[in-house]
Design an enzyme around this catalytic site. Sequence first.
Site, PDB file in Angstrom:
ATOM      1  N   LYS A 252      -5.254   8.415  15.409  1.00  0.00           N
ATOM      2  CA  LYS A 252      -4.621   9.280  14.411  1.00  0.00           C
ATOM      3  C   LYS A 252      -4.588  10.741  14.875  1.00  0.00           C
ATOM      4  O   LYS A 252      -3.663  11.488  14.536  1.00  0.00           O
ATOM      5  CB  LYS A 252      -5.339   9.149  13.070  1.00  0.00           C
ATOM      6  CG  LYS A 252      -5.094   7.808  12.388  1.00  0.00           C
ATOM      7  CD  LYS A 252      -3.611   7.571  12.128  1.00  0.00           C
ATOM      8  CE  LYS A 252      -3.358   6.295  11.339  1.00  0.00           C
ATOM      9  NZ  LYS A 252      -1.921   6.093  11.035  1.00  0.00           N
TER      10      LYS A 252
ATOM     11  N   THR B 251      -5.711   1.754  -2.049  1.00  0.00           N
ATOM     12  CA  THR B 251      -4.833   0.703  -1.538  1.00  0.00           C
ATOM     13  C   THR B 251      -5.571  -0.638  -1.539  1.00  0.00           C
ATOM     14  O   THR B 251      -6.810  -0.677  -1.586  1.00  0.00           O
ATOM     15  CB  THR B 251      -4.382   1.012  -0.102  1.00  0.00           C
ATOM     16  OG1 THR B 251      -5.538   1.007   0.755  1.00  0.00           O
ATOM     17  CG2 THR B 251      -3.681   2.366  -0.023  1.00  0.00           C
TER      18      THR B 251
ATOM     19  N   ASP C 296       8.287  -5.547  15.217  1.00  0.00           N
ATOM     20  CA  ASP C 296       7.023  -5.569  15.940  1.00  0.00           C
ATOM     21  C   ASP C 296       6.832  -4.186  16.554  1.00  0.00           C
ATOM     22  O   ASP C 296       7.538  -3.804  17.490  1.00  0.00           O
ATOM     23  CB  ASP C 296       7.058  -6.642  17.033  1.00  0.00           C
ATOM     24  CG  ASP C 296       5.775  -6.686  17.857  1.00  0.00           C
ATOM     25  OD1 ASP C 296       4.876  -5.856  17.618  1.00  0.00           O
ATOM     26  OD2 ASP C 296       5.684  -7.545  18.743  1.00  0.00           O
TER      27      ASP C 296
ATOM     28  N   TYR D 106      -9.543   4.057  15.698  1.00  0.00           N
ATOM     29  CA  TYR D 106      -8.628   4.527  14.654  1.00  0.00           C
ATOM     30  C   TYR D 106      -8.591   6.052  14.608  1.00  0.00           C
ATOM     31  O   TYR D 106      -7.511   6.666  14.588  1.00  0.00           O
ATOM     32  CB  TYR D 106      -9.068   3.974  13.299  1.00  0.00           C
ATOM     33  CG  TYR D 106      -8.232   4.459  12.140  1.00  0.00           C
ATOM     34  CD1 TYR D 106      -7.029   3.833  11.813  1.00  0.00           C
ATOM     35  CD2 TYR D 106      -8.654   5.524  11.350  1.00  0.00           C
ATOM     36  CE1 TYR D 106      -6.262   4.270  10.749  1.00  0.00           C
ATOM     37  CE2 TYR D 106      -7.895   5.979  10.283  1.00  0.00           C
ATOM     38  CZ  TYR D 106      -6.696   5.340   9.984  1.00  0.00           C
ATOM     39  OH  TYR D 106      -5.940   5.788   8.926  1.00  0.00           O
TER      40      TYR D 106
ATOM     41  N   ASP E 258       8.652  -3.981   8.585  1.00  0.00           N
ATOM     42  CA  ASP E 258       7.256  -4.389   8.714  1.00  0.00           C
ATOM     43  C   ASP E 258       7.198  -5.670   9.518  1.00  0.00           C
ATOM     44  O   ASP E 258       8.207  -6.368   9.696  1.00  0.00           O
ATOM     45  CB  ASP E 258       6.601  -4.584   7.352  1.00  0.00           C
ATOM     46  CG  ASP E 258       5.131  -4.193   7.368  1.00  0.00           C
ATOM     47  OD1 ASP E 258       4.436  -4.495   8.366  1.00  0.00           O
ATOM     48  OD2 ASP E 258       4.669  -3.570   6.395  1.00  0.00           O
TER      49      ASP E 258
ATOM     50  N   VAL F 171      -7.251   6.523   0.175  1.00  0.00           N
ATOM     51  CA  VAL F 171      -6.186   6.202  -0.770  1.00  0.00           C
ATOM     52  C   VAL F 171      -6.507   4.873  -1.444  1.00  0.00           C
ATOM     53  O   VAL F 171      -7.063   3.955  -0.824  1.00  0.00           O
ATOM     54  CB  VAL F 171      -4.814   6.126  -0.050  1.00  0.00           C
ATOM     55  CG1 VAL F 171      -3.693   5.866  -1.058  1.00  0.00           C
ATOM     56  CG2 VAL F 171      -4.549   7.413   0.726  1.00  0.00           C
TER      57      VAL F 171
ATOM     58  N   GLY G 183       0.800  -1.215   0.000  1.00  0.00           N
ATOM     59  CA  GLY G 183       0.000   0.000   0.000  1.00  0.00           C
ATOM     60  C   GLY G 183       0.835   1.269   0.000  1.00  0.00           C
ATOM     61  O   GLY G 183       1.797   1.417  -0.761  1.00  0.00           O
ATOM     62  N   ILE G 184       0.472   2.199   0.877  1.00  0.00           N
ATOM     63  CA  ILE G 184       1.146   3.492   0.942  1.00  0.00           C
ATOM     64  C   ILE G 184       2.614   3.331   1.313  1.00  0.00           C
ATOM     65  O   ILE G 184       3.494   3.972   0.733  1.00  0.00           O
ATOM     66  CB  ILE G 184       0.436   4.406   1.960  1.00  0.00           C
ATOM     67  CG1 ILE G 184      -0.995   4.715   1.502  1.00  0.00           C
ATOM     68  CG2 ILE G 184       1.211   5.701   2.148  1.00  0.00           C
ATOM     69  CD1 ILE G 184      -1.818   5.443   2.541  1.00  0.00           C
TER      70      ILE G 184
END
Length: 246
Positions: free
Chosen positions: A158, A189, A58, A154, A41, A187, A21-22
């Site tokens: 953010k 993705t 992690d 979420y 990642d 986006v 993705g991004i």
Amino acid sequence: MNTSQRPTYCRRVAVIGASGGIGLAIAERLHNDGAQVYGLDFKGLENLPDSITGLSIDMTSPESIVAAVQEIYRLGDGPVDLVNCAGIVEDDVAAIDMPVEQFDAVFAVNIRGVFLSCQAFGRELISRGGGAIVNIASMSGNHVVNFPQKQSAYNSSKAAVVALTRSLAVEWGPLGVRVNALSPGYVDTPLNALKQHMHETWKKDTVIGRFALPSEVAATVAFLLSEDAGYFVGSELLMDGGSSLR
């Protein structure tokens, strides 16, 4: 792109959340611009091109993050800029029904992990004379409440990323480390591709009627890391296609 026209980066950049993705678009863009890129990642590192060094990490473990930082500095000299792109979202769960464990899991990655990685990479940048950090936040943090999906954890996490970015910018700016945030809207993705039933609603809420391309987000990150953004300190760049204007 002509080498003389490339943005000037700290010679090396770590991108957390780089496997797709991004994050993958950011890693590839920075590499194409001439940076030595390390893709970090939890899984999916096989998706990285051979030109990008992949490291497992992690985000919820301070020991894992510190170990990754140590390995990156073992692999080469010079400061390492940071892009924090890892994040998770709860699966459309109403706040009244959300188990606290799920709320905590979102915050563990989206804000605790961002703090831990900023802290570990920031220490090294400060000791080496400075650099830049870009944290990927979201329009959902301070500008819109997404609809029709429910994602209170979420959105809250953010918003915290933006507040953390500003706080670190004030502490670290005088020490040579610029910390900024980028807040994209929807986006295009693979993750959003799984939610086809919401696409028309999302596009209608966007002034220009489309999703952002990962390459557009990557280009903005490249700018924030470059010397052209040298006066950006503690900024939140909103790129939401006009969603917050509705």
